[in-house]
Design a protein around this motif. Sequence first.
Motif, PDB file in Angstrom:
ATOM      1  N   ASP A  79      -1.462   5.879  -3.801  1.00 48.02           N
ATOM      2  CA  ASP A  79      -2.041   4.649  -4.181  1.00 48.02           C
ATOM      3  C   ASP A  79      -3.378   4.369  -3.324  1.00 48.02           C
ATOM      4  O   ASP A  79      -3.732   3.401  -2.987  1.00 48.02           O
ATOM      5  N   ASP A 108      -7.680   5.220  -4.544  1.00 49.92           N
ATOM      6  CA  ASP A 108      -8.627   5.136  -5.618  1.00 49.92           C
ATOM      7  C   ASP A 108      -9.081   6.436  -5.901  1.00 49.92           C
ATOM      8  O   ASP A 108      -9.411   7.187  -4.782  1.00 49.92           O
ATOM      9  N   GLN A 109      -8.995   7.176  -6.878  1.00 47.74           N
ATOM     10  CA  GLN A 109      -9.295   8.598  -7.446  1.00 47.74           C
ATOM     11  C   GLN A 109     -10.577   8.760  -6.974  1.00 47.74           C
ATOM     12  O   GLN A 109     -10.965   9.909  -6.377  1.00 47.74           O
ATOM     13  N   GLU A 110     -11.676   8.021  -7.290  1.00 42.43           N
ATOM     14  CA  GLU A 110     -12.891   7.974  -7.121  1.00 42.43           C
ATOM     15  C   GLU A 110     -13.543   7.908  -5.959  1.00 42.43           C
ATOM     16  O   GLU A 110     -14.158   9.052  -5.399  1.00 42.43           O
ATOM     17  N   ARG A 111     -12.818   7.329  -4.898  1.00 40.35           N
ATOM     18  CA  ARG A 111     -13.292   7.212  -3.640  1.00 40.35           C
ATOM     19  C   ARG A 111     -12.629   8.397  -2.926  1.00 40.35           C
ATOM     20  O   ARG A 111     -13.305   8.993  -1.907  1.00 40.35           O
TER      21      ARG A 111
END
Length: 299
Positions: A259, A261-264
């Motif tokens: 869970d 964030d993919q970009e972070r």
Amino acid sequence: MAFEPPRRLVTALGETAPDGDDWLERLPEAAERAVALRGSTVERVQVPGGRSSLVVLVRAADGTPAVLKLAPRRARPESERAALAHWAGKGAVRLLDEEVTEGVLLLERLHPDVSVRSLPEAKALLEAAGTLRRLWVEPPAGHAFETVAERTGRQADAMRAGAAADAQTAPLVDAAITARGELLAAPPEQRLLHGTFRQSKVLAGDRTPWLAVGPDPVVGECAFDLARLVRDRVEDLIAQPSGASTTRRRVKRLAESLDVDQERLRGWTLFRAVESGVRARRVGREKDAELLLEFASWL
């Protein structure tokens, strides 16, 4: 017993303190004193051991198998002690020592030769991620842990200095530092993080299958901690014709499973890979530098 530091430790400490210090010279005496103070019986020094500490397998005074760990001040052993005390054995090795001695930790004995890295890759990532999730807790009130902003600030300064002397890496360094600035503008949470988490930092235990060891704790967002796991077995990724696409799938899979964030996660993975690559080049580990910087270029 002669407490001879493993070659791996001597080499690594030479990289972090190129001008030298006297910690290694004082180590045998310090180890003997720590063993005597706790009434321990020495079994053996763990080899190859770690890159920042001497690890000695001992029996505590009551016969319990344990590990005596000695580390120099620059490895922040007191920060490790505080984090392990806060986790209290949940997801991490248990701190056994009631005798607080600077730079010395007495720890629960795990199985030092069995890490999740011994598992097939997909299973290893799953088990490692599950262990990491258990560590992400609220930091203690009034804590003195370093923050992600503070640690990466020092690292960014060193990266800029390295890039000034190496035009080839300058674009990656610029991208990594830009990503850091954007990520620190609005961190989603503040958690106690392991700080240097990877598969080899998760060892088999008896009271629970897997437990984390060797934290360099820091307080910040979870994506920063997970970023180091993304590049585990980087040499295998680089050797694959589909290494770049495999890496992107790994970012996606790990982000979704925890869970995050993919970009972070992608941004912190970029920053940490470039930082490690620049640092490896600075100390002459050119092969490691090339692997890390190529990996970073995929992000």
